[in-house]
Design a protein around this motif. Sequence first.
Motif, PDB file in Angstrom:
ATOM      1  N   LYS A   1       0.569  -1.317   0.002  1.00 61.17           N
ATOM      2  CA  LYS A   1       0.107   0.006   0.046  1.00 61.17           C
ATOM      3  C   LYS A   1       0.905   1.434   0.082  1.00 61.17           C
ATOM      4  N   THR A   2       2.039   1.306   0.259  1.00 66.33           N
ATOM      5  CA  THR A   2       3.121   2.056   0.352  1.00 66.33           C
ATOM      6  C   THR A   2       3.921   2.416  -0.839  1.00 66.33           C
ATOM      7  N   PHE A   3       4.324   1.200  -1.317  1.00 61.93           N
ATOM      8  CA  PHE A   3       5.283   1.154  -2.381  1.00 61.93           C
ATOM      9  C   PHE A   3       4.693   0.457  -3.453  1.00 61.93           C
ATOM     10  N   ILE A   4       4.683   1.313  -4.539  1.00 67.72           N
ATOM     11  CA  ILE A   4       3.835   1.086  -5.764  1.00 67.72           C
ATOM     12  C   ILE A   4       4.924   1.013  -6.875  1.00 67.72           C
ATOM     13  N   GLN A   5       4.597  -0.052  -7.681  1.00 68.66           N
ATOM     14  CA  GLN A   5       5.507  -0.121  -8.955  1.00 68.66           C
ATOM     15  C   GLN A   5       4.839   0.968  -9.978  1.00 68.66           C
ATOM     16  N   ILE A   6       5.722   1.783 -10.489  1.00 69.89           N
ATOM     17  CA  ILE A   6       5.342   2.546 -11.468  1.00 69.89           C
ATOM     18  C   ILE A   6       5.953   2.494 -12.898  1.00 69.89           C
ATOM     19  N   SER A   7       6.827   1.737 -13.139  1.00 70.58           N
ATOM     20  CA  SER A   7       7.445   1.254 -14.309  1.00 70.58           C
ATOM     21  C   SER A   7       7.973  -0.208 -14.072  1.00 70.58           C
ATOM     22  N   LYS A   8       8.440  -0.698 -15.317  1.00 72.21           N
ATOM     23  CA  LYS A   8       9.144  -2.133 -15.217  1.00 72.21           C
ATOM     24  C   LYS A   8      10.287  -2.048 -14.382  1.00 72.21           C
ATOM     25  N   SER A   9      10.994  -0.995 -14.151  1.00 71.78           N
ATOM     26  CA  SER A   9      12.201  -0.736 -13.143  1.00 71.78           C
ATOM     27  C   SER A   9      12.139   0.134 -12.067  1.00 71.78           C
ATOM     28  N   ALA A  10      10.860   0.468 -11.769  1.00 65.15           N
ATOM     29  CA  ALA A  10      10.985   1.534 -10.545  1.00 65.15           C
ATOM     30  C   ALA A  10       9.882   1.233  -9.419  1.00 65.15           C
ATOM     31  N   LEU A  11      10.101   1.482  -8.424  1.00 64.70           N
ATOM     32  CA  LEU A  11       8.911   1.588  -7.358  1.00 64.70           C
ATOM     33  C   LEU A  11       9.149   2.775  -6.560  1.00 64.70           C
ATOM     34  N   ILE A  12       8.173   3.419  -6.210  1.00 61.35           N
ATOM     35  CA  ILE A  12       8.178   4.496  -5.114  1.00 61.35           C
ATOM     36  C   ILE A  12       7.450   4.429  -3.958  1.00 61.35           C
ATOM     37  N   ASN A  13       7.877   5.276  -2.999  1.00 61.65           N
ATOM     38  CA  ASN A  13       7.145   5.125  -1.769  1.00 61.65           C
ATOM     39  C   ASN A  13       6.132   6.544  -1.884  1.00 61.65           C
ATOM     40  N   ILE A  14       5.070   6.160  -1.887  1.00 60.72           N
ATOM     41  CA  ILE A  14       3.944   7.026  -2.209  1.00 60.72           C
ATOM     42  C   ILE A  14       3.873   8.128  -0.968  1.00 60.72           C
ATOM     43  N   GLU A  15       4.321   7.841   0.046  1.00 61.22           N
ATOM     44  CA  GLU A  15       4.427   8.785   1.254  1.00 61.22           C
ATOM     45  C   GLU A  15       5.520   9.986   0.913  1.00 61.22           C
ATOM     46  N   HIS A  16       6.246   9.766  -0.163  1.00 60.62           N
ATOM     47  CA  HIS A  16       7.313  10.675  -0.557  1.00 60.62           C
ATOM     48  C   HIS A  16       7.118  11.347  -1.917  1.00 60.62           C
ATOM     49  N   LEU A  17       5.567  11.062  -2.680  1.00 58.36           N
ATOM     50  CA  LEU A  17       5.186  11.686  -3.785  1.00 58.36           C
ATOM     51  C   LEU A  17       4.766  13.208  -3.510  1.00 58.36           C
ATOM     52  N   GLU A  18       5.421  13.987  -4.225  1.00 56.14           N
ATOM     53  CA  GLU A  18       4.656  15.279  -3.933  1.00 56.14           C
ATOM     54  C   GLU A  18       3.669  15.535  -4.933  1.00 56.14           C
ATOM     55  N   TYR A  19       3.959  15.262  -6.272  1.00 56.77           N
ATOM     56  CA  TYR A  19       3.002  15.463  -7.225  1.00 56.77           C
ATOM     57  C   TYR A  19       3.217  14.749  -8.414  1.00 56.77           C
ATOM     58  N   LEU A  20       2.300  14.620  -9.491  1.00 63.44           N
ATOM     59  CA  LEU A  20       2.282  13.726 -10.574  1.00 63.44           C
ATOM     60  C   LEU A  20       2.220  14.905 -11.651  1.00 63.44           C
ATOM     61  N   GLU A  21       2.612  14.971 -12.805  1.00 61.74           N
ATOM     62  CA  GLU A  21       2.502  15.901 -13.641  1.00 61.74           C
ATOM     63  C   GLU A  21       2.595  15.184 -15.190  1.00 61.74           C
ATOM     64  N   ALA A  22       1.423  15.697 -16.035  1.00 65.81           N
ATOM     65  CA  ALA A  22       1.211  14.784 -17.258  1.00 65.81           C
ATOM     66  C   ALA A  22       2.372  15.033 -18.186  1.00 65.81           C
ATOM     67  N   GLY A  23       2.680  13.697 -18.800  1.00 63.29           N
ATOM     68  CA  GLY A  23       4.015  13.791 -19.682  1.00 63.29           C
ATOM     69  C   GLY A  23       3.538  13.486 -21.182  1.00 63.29           C
ATOM     70  N   PHE A  24       4.417  13.231 -22.023  1.00 59.48           N
ATOM     71  CA  PHE A  24       4.169  12.773 -23.485  1.00 59.48           C
ATOM     72  C   PHE A  24       3.628  11.256 -23.412  1.00 59.48           C
ATOM     73  N   SER A  25       2.886  11.106 -24.403  1.00 57.29           N
ATOM     74  CA  SER A  25       2.229   9.762 -24.882  1.00 57.29           C
ATOM     75  C   SER A  25       1.425   9.101 -23.718  1.00 57.29           C
ATOM     76  N   GLY A  26       0.958   9.756 -22.883  1.00 56.72           N
ATOM     77  CA  GLY A  26       0.068   9.214 -21.626  1.00 56.72           C
ATOM     78  C   GLY A  26       0.759   8.924 -20.481  1.00 56.72           C
ATOM     79  N   ASN A  27       2.171   9.131 -20.446  1.00 60.81           N
ATOM     80  CA  ASN A  27       2.796   8.871 -19.248  1.00 60.81           C
ATOM     81  C   ASN A  27       2.810  10.112 -18.488  1.00 60.81           C
ATOM     82  N   MET A  28       3.345   9.665 -17.045  1.00 59.34           N
ATOM     83  CA  MET A  28       3.281  10.721 -16.206  1.00 59.34           C
ATOM     84  C   MET A  28       4.687  10.940 -15.564  1.00 59.34           C
ATOM     85  N   THR A  29       4.813  12.207 -14.995  1.00 61.70           N
ATOM     86  CA  THR A  29       6.277  12.222 -14.129  1.00 61.70           C
ATOM     87  C   THR A  29       5.864  12.393 -12.834  1.00 61.70           C
TER      88      THR A  29
END
Length: 150
Positions: A97-125
């Motif tokens: 519930k805290t660590f979420i896979q965001i790509s084939k090669s990365a996990l983030i701790n959502i408690e350290h997520l500040e914000y999401l921004e729309a990127g190219f081709s449907g991806n987000m940053t």
Amino acid sequence: MKVNFTSNEQLAPDEIEVMVSAAEINGDVLNLMQQIQNLTPPSTTLPITLEDRVVLLPISEIILIEVFGTEISIQTTSKGYTTRGQLKKIHARLPHKTFIQISKSALINIEHLEYLEAGFSGNMTAFLTNNNRVSVSRKYLPELKQILGL
């Protein structure tokens, strides 16, 4: 479904034993057993091997975990670590519930997520608390949105 409590004086005060009974084992029974197992308190540290020692990283301080081949890079609030292994094995040892896979090669701790921004081709940053930014692939975006309640 019936739920019963039985006192067992042979158990230690902090010990709980759960017995699941059913006519047969099926998907519902397996799902219930998995949910019960997930209720155990998660560890507060992630042990990683660094050369000749094992370091215990506080899980709450882990911001980002990325894999490059067989090398795993772990960014914490204070420093970065590099170890060897597989992303899926590390993910299995972390609270989902805290660590979420965001790509084939990365996990983030959502408690350290500040914000999401729309990127190219449907991806987000994803912008993280340590000023890192990492791409969230379209494949993993629905699960991230669900965790965030969007």
